[in-house]
Design an enzyme around this catalytic site. Structure first.
Site, PDB file in Angstrom:
ATOM      1  N   ARG A 151     -10.089   7.629  11.828  1.00 50.21           N
ATOM      2  CA  ARG A 151      -9.048   7.904  12.815  1.00 50.21           C
ATOM      3  C   ARG A 151      -7.838   8.464  12.062  1.00 50.21           C
ATOM      4  NH1 ARG A 151     -11.243   2.806  13.862  1.00 50.21           N
ATOM      5  NH2 ARG A 151     -12.305   2.652  15.896  1.00 50.21           N
ATOM      6  N   LYS A 175      -9.506  -1.174  13.763  1.00 47.84           N
ATOM      7  CA  LYS A 175      -9.014  -1.921  14.914  1.00 47.84           C
ATOM      8  C   LYS A 175      -9.458  -3.379  14.814  1.00 47.84           C
ATOM      9  CE  LYS A 175      -8.746   1.915  18.197  1.00 47.84           C
ATOM     10  NZ  LYS A 175      -9.193   2.440  19.492  1.00 47.84           N
ATOM     11  N   HIS A 246      -8.383  13.647  17.333  1.00 51.97           N
ATOM     12  CA  HIS A 246      -9.679  13.109  16.915  1.00 51.97           C
ATOM     13  C   HIS A 246     -10.750  14.187  16.755  1.00 51.97           C
ATOM     14  CE1 HIS A 246      -8.728   9.004  16.627  1.00 51.97           C
ATOM     15  NE2 HIS A 246      -8.862   8.643  17.884  1.00 51.97           N
ATOM     16  N   ARG A 249     -12.923  13.819  13.745  1.00 49.85           N
ATOM     17  CA  ARG A 249     -13.716  12.586  13.885  1.00 49.85           C
ATOM     18  C   ARG A 249     -14.930  12.857  14.781  1.00 49.85           C
ATOM     19  NH1 ARG A 249     -13.412   6.907  13.578  1.00 49.85           N
ATOM     20  NH2 ARG A 249     -13.776   5.741  15.504  1.00 49.85           N
ATOM     21  N   HIS A 272     -17.004   1.530  15.186  1.00 51.12           N
ATOM     22  CA  HIS A 272     -17.135   1.118  16.589  1.00 51.12           C
ATOM     23  C   HIS A 272     -17.740  -0.283  16.656  1.00 51.12           C
ATOM     24  CE1 HIS A 272     -17.318   5.547  18.143  1.00 51.12           C
ATOM     25  NE2 HIS A 272     -16.091   5.125  17.950  1.00 51.12           N
ATOM     26  N   TYR A 281     -21.813  10.399  21.651  1.00 47.80           N
ATOM     27  CA  TYR A 281     -22.050  11.515  20.738  1.00 47.80           C
ATOM     28  C   TYR A 281     -23.485  12.015  20.809  1.00 47.80           C
ATOM     29  CZ  TYR A 281     -17.481  10.469  18.843  1.00 47.80           C
ATOM     30  OH  TYR A 281     -16.138  10.269  18.708  1.00 47.80           O
TER      31      TYR A 281
END
Length: 300
Positions: A151, A175, A246, A249, A272, A281
């Site tokens: 990110r 995160k 992004h 990414r 993730h 994706y």
């Protein structure tokens, strides 16, 4: 039921709890605060507040937002904020009944992320000039971003101690405070070594800093600054695809899948927590394969 708090104090307590237990970013916490204050202002006009309102009050508020033309995505985020908030109030025994329990979130169409072709990436990464310290830094950042799928907030926040060029790895705290090790790849290592040798000291101007990619003021760069740098190089490269912070990414994930990478490996590299987040994706990769088939197959 526990002692009551004012709406403002309960918002602060809720956000403090999210920060300490979930490790959410300042941007996310700010969005939650904005959502809750908007609802509280509406409720006060009705003679009510966040703690004492009913499901009926919240339904009326959401209906008013709909009538004013707020996007579904905005309403979905608002409802996510409210679900967490009222779940918190239940746990803290500030309310007996969750007013969000029977309210459904709007169904959103799943938007495929914008991406760049491999040819576009090659042109973008070739744009920065090595003999300019700022562009030398940017080249290393772009190569690292495309090589790792970080990110942008993770990229600009990197410190020297997170990087191991000898092992070809970067250690990321993502995160929720979760750590992951991401391989850099040979090209990214080469560009970072070049940047560290020829440009970083010039950007720091004699100051001591652990920031890997300092700004021209010898401080940590903001996400917005790097986003403007990406747009500059895209313009110079003649790339017309609509970009987002992004974009690289997304390109990282899509190109890995196009070349046969396992979805769970991509999930781990992106950081993730849920595989379903990564699965979007696969739709991008499948669409790309269908296009290639149609272009190159003799009966396509």
């Amino acid at each position: 039921m526990a002692d009551k708090y004012t709406p403002n104090s309960i918002i602060d307590l809720f956000l403090d709890d999210l920060w300490s237990t979930k490790g959410l970013s300042d941007n996310t916490l700010s969005a939650y605060r904005t959502d809750l204050r908007h609802l509280d202002r509406y409720l006060q006009k009705q003679g009510d507040d966040l703690v004492t309102c009913s499901q009926f009050d919240i339904r009326n508020y959401l209906a008013e937002r709909f009538d004013k033309g707020f996007a579904k995505t905005s309403s979905a985020r608002m409802m996510s904020s409210l679900r967490r908030f009222y779940g918190y109030l239940i746990v803290k025994k500030q309310i007996d009944t969750d007013p969000m329990a029977l309210i459904e979130s709007p169904k959103l169409a799943r938007k495929l992320p914008d991406s760049l072709s491999e040819e576009d990436i090659d042109r973008l990464l070739a744009e920065p000039e090595q003999d300019d310290p700022i562009e030398c830094r940017d080249k290393a950042m772009l190569e690292l971003l495309y090589a790792t799928g970080l990110r942008v907030s993770e990229l600009v926040g990197l410190t020297m101690e997170q990087l191991s060029l000898r092992q070809g790895l970067v250690r990321i705290t993502g995160k929720g405070g979760k750590e992951r090790l991401v391989p850099l790849g040979e090209l990214a290592v080469t560009e970072i070594e070049s940047y560290l040798k020829f440009a970083r000291a010039e950007l720091l101007k004699g100051k001591q800093s652990d920031v890997l990619f300092p700004s021209k003021r010898a401080q940590q760069m903001t996400r917005q600054t790097f986003w403007h740098r990406i747009k500059l190089y895209a313009l110079r490269a003649g790339i017309t695809t609509e970009l987002s912070p992004h974009t690289l990414r997304h390109a990282f994930a899509t190109h890995l899948l196009n070349h046969g990478a396992d979805l769970r490996v991509v999930q781990l590299l992106l950081g993730h927590s849920d595989l379903s987040t990564t699965q979007i994706y696969t739709h991008v990769a499948t669409a790309r394969l269908a296009t290639l088939h149609s272009e190159h197959h003799p009966r396509g």
